[in-house]
Write an enzyme that holds these catalytic residues in place. Structure first.
Site, short mmCIF file in Angstrom:
data_model
loop_
_atom_site.label_atom_id
_atom_site.label_comp_id
_atom_site.label_asym_id
_atom_site.label_seq_id
_atom_site.Cartn_x
_atom_site.Cartn_y
_atom_site.Cartn_z
CE1 TYR A 18 -3.39 2.78 0.90
CE2 TYR A 18 -2.61 2.77 2.51
CZ TYR A 18 -3.24 3.41 1.52
OH TYR A 18 -4.03 4.95 2.64
CD GLU A 40 -8.59 6.65 4.82
OE1 GLU A 40 -8.21 5.77 6.11
OE2 GLU A 40 -7.00 6.13 4.14
CD1 TRP A 48 -3.74 2.57 5.49
CD2 TRP A 48 -6.06 2.47 5.69
NE1 TRP A 48 -4.10 2.98 5.44
CE2 TRP A 48 -5.50 2.25 4.60
CE3 TRP A 48 -7.21 2.47 6.26
CZ2 TRP A 48 -6.61 2.71 3.86
CZ3 TRP A 48 -8.46 2.95 5.24
CH2 TRP A 48 -7.70 3.01 3.96
#
Ligand SMILES: [Zn+2]
Length: 181
Positions: A18, A40, A48
């Site tokens: 990522y 998100e 996350w």
């Protein structure tokens, strides 16, 4: 040796992937722009890393983030999602995903694409961090949040939107000496 942002050290491969391939890189595909916004939103109150670890399950549970399909999800589908252990089972966030898919399509109708709308805030430019300071929101994220809310988006705030702007490359916050900057 590869120079990466300091915070990525010790993170699992999917997180490094990522960082290297998504974070801070300009995204212009509407489905991807919708997907990151929703991920998100699921991130709120959680790490996350947890969200990234569940990406594939999210893709399959939410029809690969086809917002046209998601906009029509009914109560039966919501119940099925609440039973799905692969994703983050949070009724408010699941309901907001449907509301946000509808709001997303309204913006597309108004601006031609969500891409045109979201990149209009910086006139198509990426804001590149000039010094190594940690930031969780900005005037820009405040402004984008206000516009999203005005257009009917739910379950989002400036911190979530700032994180989103980083994900889609409107903000590039890689460390100064990170080679992915
Ligand atoms: Zn970096």
């Amino acid at each position: 040796m590869i120079n990466r942002c300091q915070w990525i050290e010790g993170k699992p491969d999917y997180y490094v992937d990522y960082h290297d391939n998504i974070w801070g890189k300009p995204e212009h595909d509407d489905t991807a722009l919708f997907r990151w916004l929703i991920l998100e939103m699921f991130h709120i109150g959680l790490s996350w890393q947890l969200v990234l670890s569940k990406q594939e399950q999210f893709d399959s549970a939410f029809d690969n983030f086809d917002y046209r399909k998601i906009a029509t999800y009914d109560e039966q589908k919501i119940e099925a999602l609440l039973d799905d252990k692969g994703i983050i089972r949070h009724r408010g966030k699941i309901q907001a995903t449907i509301t946000n898919a509808q709001a997303f399509m309204k913006i597309q109708a108004q601006y031609g694409s969500f891409d045109a709308f979201i990149w209009s805030f910086t006139a198509g430019k990426t804001i590149i961090k000039q010094q190594d300071i940690h930031q969780t929101k900005s005037e820009l994220s405040d402004c984008v949040t206000k516009a999203l809310k005005k257009n009917g988006f739910k379950f989002i705030g400036s911190v979530t939107v700032y994180s989103y702007l980083q994900a889609i490359g409107i903000v590039n916050d890689h460390d100064i000496n990170c080679q992915f900057r």
